[in-house]
Design a protein around this motif. Structure first.
Motif, PDB file in Angstrom:
ATOM      1  N   GLN A 174       0.830  -1.203   0.000  1.00  0.00           N
ATOM      2  CA  GLN A 174       0.000   0.000   0.000  1.00  0.00           C
ATOM      3  C   GLN A 174       0.867   1.257   0.000  1.00  0.00           C
ATOM      4  O   GLN A 174       0.587   2.221  -0.722  1.00  0.00           O
ATOM      5  N   LEU A 175       1.929   1.242   0.791  1.00  0.00           N
ATOM      6  CA  LEU A 175       2.837   2.390   0.825  1.00  0.00           C
ATOM      7  C   LEU A 175       3.527   2.583  -0.521  1.00  0.00           C
ATOM      8  O   LEU A 175       3.803   3.715  -0.931  1.00  0.00           O
ATOM      9  N   ALA A 176       3.797   1.477  -1.215  1.00  0.00           N
ATOM     10  CA  ALA A 176       4.393   1.574  -2.546  1.00  0.00           C
ATOM     11  C   ALA A 176       3.424   2.243  -3.515  1.00  0.00           C
ATOM     12  O   ALA A 176       3.824   3.066  -4.350  1.00  0.00           O
ATOM     13  N   LEU A 177       2.137   1.912  -3.410  1.00  0.00           N
ATOM     14  CA  LEU A 177       1.129   2.546  -4.260  1.00  0.00           C
ATOM     15  C   LEU A 177       1.061   4.052  -4.004  1.00  0.00           C
ATOM     16  O   LEU A 177       0.771   4.832  -4.910  1.00  0.00           O
ATOM     17  N   GLU A 178       1.332   4.444  -2.774  1.00  0.00           N
ATOM     18  CA  GLU A 178       1.289   5.861  -2.415  1.00  0.00           C
ATOM     19  C   GLU A 178       2.608   6.568  -2.703  1.00  0.00           C
ATOM     20  O   GLU A 178       2.750   7.759  -2.421  1.00  0.00           O
ATOM     21  N   GLY A 179       3.588   5.830  -3.242  1.00  0.00           N
ATOM     22  CA  GLY A 179       4.856   6.443  -3.609  1.00  0.00           C
ATOM     23  C   GLY A 179       5.812   6.644  -2.459  1.00  0.00           C
ATOM     24  O   GLY A 179       6.808   7.359  -2.595  1.00  0.00           O
ATOM     25  N   LEU A 180       5.553   6.007  -1.315  1.00  0.00           N
ATOM     26  CA  LEU A 180       6.391   6.213  -0.139  1.00  0.00           C
ATOM     27  C   LEU A 180       7.430   5.112   0.048  1.00  0.00           C
ATOM     28  O   LEU A 180       8.388   5.290   0.804  1.00  0.00           O
ATOM     29  N   VAL A 181       7.236   3.993  -0.627  1.00  0.00           N
ATOM     30  CA  VAL A 181       8.141   2.847  -0.513  1.00  0.00           C
ATOM     31  C   VAL A 181       8.449   2.333  -1.911  1.00  0.00           C
ATOM     32  O   VAL A 181       7.579   2.330  -2.788  1.00  0.00           O
ATOM     33  N   ASP A 182       9.695   1.923  -2.127  1.00  0.00           N
ATOM     34  CA  ASP A 182      10.092   1.257  -3.368  1.00  0.00           C
ATOM     35  C   ASP A 182      10.248  -0.229  -3.089  1.00  0.00           C
ATOM     36  O   ASP A 182      10.868  -0.614  -2.086  1.00  0.00           O
ATOM     37  N   ILE A 183       9.698  -1.059  -3.966  1.00  0.00           N
ATOM     38  CA  ILE A 183       9.849  -2.510  -3.840  1.00  0.00           C
ATOM     39  C   ILE A 183      10.617  -3.003  -5.057  1.00  0.00           C
ATOM     40  O   ILE A 183      10.170  -2.848  -6.194  1.00  0.00           O
ATOM     41  N   GLY A 184      11.799  -3.577  -4.810  1.00  0.00           N
ATOM     42  CA  GLY A 184      12.683  -3.990  -5.891  1.00  0.00           C
ATOM     43  C   GLY A 184      12.308  -5.324  -6.499  1.00  0.00           C
ATOM     44  O   GLY A 184      11.336  -5.974  -6.097  1.00  0.00           O
ATOM     45  N   LYS A 185      13.104  -5.746  -7.479  1.00  0.00           N
ATOM     46  CA  LYS A 185      12.841  -7.003  -8.179  1.00  0.00           C
ATOM     47  C   LYS A 185      12.915  -8.199  -7.246  1.00  0.00           C
ATOM     48  O   LYS A 185      12.276  -9.221  -7.475  1.00  0.00           O
ATOM     49  N   THR A 186      13.708  -8.078  -6.190  1.00  0.00           N
ATOM     50  CA  THR A 186      13.834  -9.177  -5.231  1.00  0.00           C
ATOM     51  C   THR A 186      12.779  -9.083  -4.135  1.00  0.00           C
ATOM     52  O   THR A 186      12.842  -9.810  -3.148  1.00  0.00           O
ATOM     53  N   LYS A 187      11.806  -8.180  -4.314  1.00  0.00           N
ATOM     54  CA  LYS A 187      10.722  -7.954  -3.354  1.00  0.00           C
ATOM     55  C   LYS A 187      11.197  -7.272  -2.074  1.00  0.00           C
ATOM     56  O   LYS A 187      10.449  -7.182  -1.102  1.00  0.00           O
ATOM     57  N   SER A 188      12.455  -6.810  -2.066  1.00  0.00           N
ATOM     58  CA  SER A 188      12.941  -6.083  -0.896  1.00  0.00           C
ATOM     59  C   SER A 188      12.424  -4.649  -0.956  1.00  0.00           C
ATOM     60  O   SER A 188      12.360  -4.042  -2.025  1.00  0.00           O
ATOM     61  N   ALA A 189      12.045  -4.119   0.200  1.00  0.00           N
ATOM     62  CA  ALA A 189      11.449  -2.786   0.259  1.00  0.00           C
ATOM     63  C   ALA A 189      12.410  -1.791   0.896  1.00  0.00           C
ATOM     64  O   ALA A 189      13.148  -2.123   1.828  1.00  0.00           O
ATOM     65  N   VAL A 245      12.626   2.714   1.821  1.00  0.00           N
ATOM     66  CA  VAL A 245      11.955   4.008   1.777  1.00  0.00           C
ATOM     67  C   VAL A 245      12.262   4.647   0.425  1.00  0.00           C
ATOM     68  O   VAL A 245      13.406   4.653  -0.028  1.00  0.00           O
ATOM     69  N   ALA A 246      11.238   5.149  -0.245  1.00  0.00           N
ATOM     70  CA  ALA A 246      11.397   5.679  -1.599  1.00  0.00           C
ATOM     71  C   ALA A 246      12.358   6.865  -1.631  1.00  0.00           C
ATOM     72  O   ALA A 246      12.481   7.618  -0.664  1.00  0.00           O
ATOM     73  N   ARG A 247      13.030   7.006  -2.779  1.00  0.00           N
ATOM     74  CA  ARG A 247      13.932   8.137  -2.998  1.00  0.00           C
ATOM     75  C   ARG A 247      13.463   8.873  -4.259  1.00  0.00           C
ATOM     76  O   ARG A 247      13.895   8.582  -5.372  1.00  0.00           O
ATOM     77  N   PRO A 248      12.560   9.831  -4.110  1.00  0.00           N
ATOM     78  CA  PRO A 248      12.013  10.523  -5.278  1.00  0.00           C
ATOM     79  C   PRO A 248      13.050  11.386  -5.983  1.00  0.00           C
ATOM     80  O   PRO A 248      13.974  11.905  -5.360  1.00  0.00           O
ATOM     81  N   THR A 249      12.882  11.532  -7.292  1.00  0.00           N
ATOM     82  CA  THR A 249      13.752  12.399  -8.075  1.00  0.00           C
ATOM     83  C   THR A 249      13.243  13.839  -7.996  1.00  0.00           C
ATOM     84  O   THR A 249      12.135  14.103  -7.516  1.00  0.00           O
ATOM     85  N   LYS A 250      14.038  14.766  -8.514  1.00  0.00           N
ATOM     86  CA  LYS A 250      13.579  16.155  -8.526  1.00  0.00           C
ATOM     87  C   LYS A 250      12.389  16.335  -9.468  1.00  0.00           C
ATOM     88  O   LYS A 250      11.529  17.180  -9.225  1.00  0.00           O
ATOM     89  N   ALA A 251      12.329  15.533 -10.529  1.00  0.00           N
ATOM     90  CA  ALA A 251      11.157  15.594 -11.407  1.00  0.00           C
ATOM     91  C   ALA A 251       9.914  15.137 -10.647  1.00  0.00           C
ATOM     92  O   ALA A 251       8.838  15.738 -10.771  1.00  0.00           O
ATOM     93  N   ASP A 252      10.061  14.072  -9.852  1.00  0.00           N
ATOM     94  CA  ASP A 252       8.954  13.621  -9.005  1.00  0.00           C
ATOM     95  C   ASP A 252       8.528  14.742  -8.056  1.00  0.00           C
ATOM     96  O   ASP A 252       7.337  14.959  -7.817  1.00  0.00           O
ATOM     97  N   ALA A 253       9.521  15.430  -7.514  1.00  0.00           N
ATOM     98  CA  ALA A 253       9.242  16.490  -6.541  1.00  0.00           C
ATOM     99  C   ALA A 253       8.434  17.615  -7.173  1.00  0.00           C
ATOM    100  O   ALA A 253       7.451  18.091  -6.596  1.00  0.00           O
TER     101      ALA A 253
END
Length: 211
Positions: free
Chosen positions: A33-48, A50-58
């Motif tokens: 759910q946090l990933a859907l909200e853009g607060l968490v990144d979940i990688g290919k290995t399913k490891s989570a 805390v998201a690191r937004p880019t300046k474009a995201d900002a």
């Protein structure tokens, strides 16, 4: 809302489940759910992490937040009553106390919650949901790029906004909240190197029993 966990911090399911006394299934669902909200990144290995937004995201997040909160201000001005005024004044009093005590983390959280409280007052559940999500995203962005917004400045801007709402001046209230968020955005997009924060175990130990 306190920027306690910095972007990039790993969020192991097992550690979180053990700490909070819940199953990994529940932890996995919460992280999704946090990933859907853009607060968490979940990688290919399913490891989570805390998201690191880019300046474009900002830029996109703050652009959306300004648009949403201008509408919030417009709606609240039209629905204004004494009960809303008392609720906001109580919240501002808490912000003032935190600022006077130099409690930066509490000030940051209360500052964000002020905007969510306003969205609650707008009378539109979807608008409230989107404001809640975008405030979370912009708080994360500040953790990556931003300089701390002086809490007294934020408090003064909140007071000015409430005064416009009391007058029922929707146009002025919308302009004030737009300028307020833009000033936060300017700090968020300042050219600073991202800083590393404390690890997960250290942060969680502040809120519950250690893992």
């Amino acid at each position: 809302m306190e920027n306690a966990l910095k972007p990039g911090v790993k969020l192991p399911e097992e550690d979180l489940g053990t700490h909070f006394g819940v199953s990994r299934t529940l932890v996995r669902a919460a992280l999704a759910q946090l990933a859907l909200e853009g607060l968490v990144d979940i990688g290919k290995t399913k490891s989570a992490t805390v998201a690191r937004p880019t300046k474009a995201d900002a830029r996109e997040a703050f652009e959306l937040r300004r648009a949403l909160e201008r509408e919030v201000a417009h709606l609240v001005a039209g629905r204004w009553n004494a009960d809303l005024g008392r609720a906001l004044e109580t919240h501002i009093a808490a912000e003032r106390t935190a600022s006077d005590q130099g409690n930066h983390k509490l000030s940051v959280r209360l500052g964000a919650e002020f905007h969510i409280l306003l969205a609650d007052m707008a009378g539109n559940s979807l608008l409230r949901r989107y404001v809640f999500e975008v405030v979370g995203r912009t708080t994360l962005i500040l953790a990556v790029y931003g300089q701390a917004h002086p809490q007294q400045d934020s408090l003064d801007e909140h007071i000015k906004l409430v005064e416009a709402l009391k007058r029922g001046d929707a146009a002025d209230a919308s302009e004030i909240v737009d300028a307020h968020i833009r000033s936060v955005e300017d700090r968020a997009l300042s050219d600073l190197d991202p800083t590393d924060g404390a690890g997960l175990a250290e942060i969680l130990s502040r809120y519950s029993r250690p893992i």
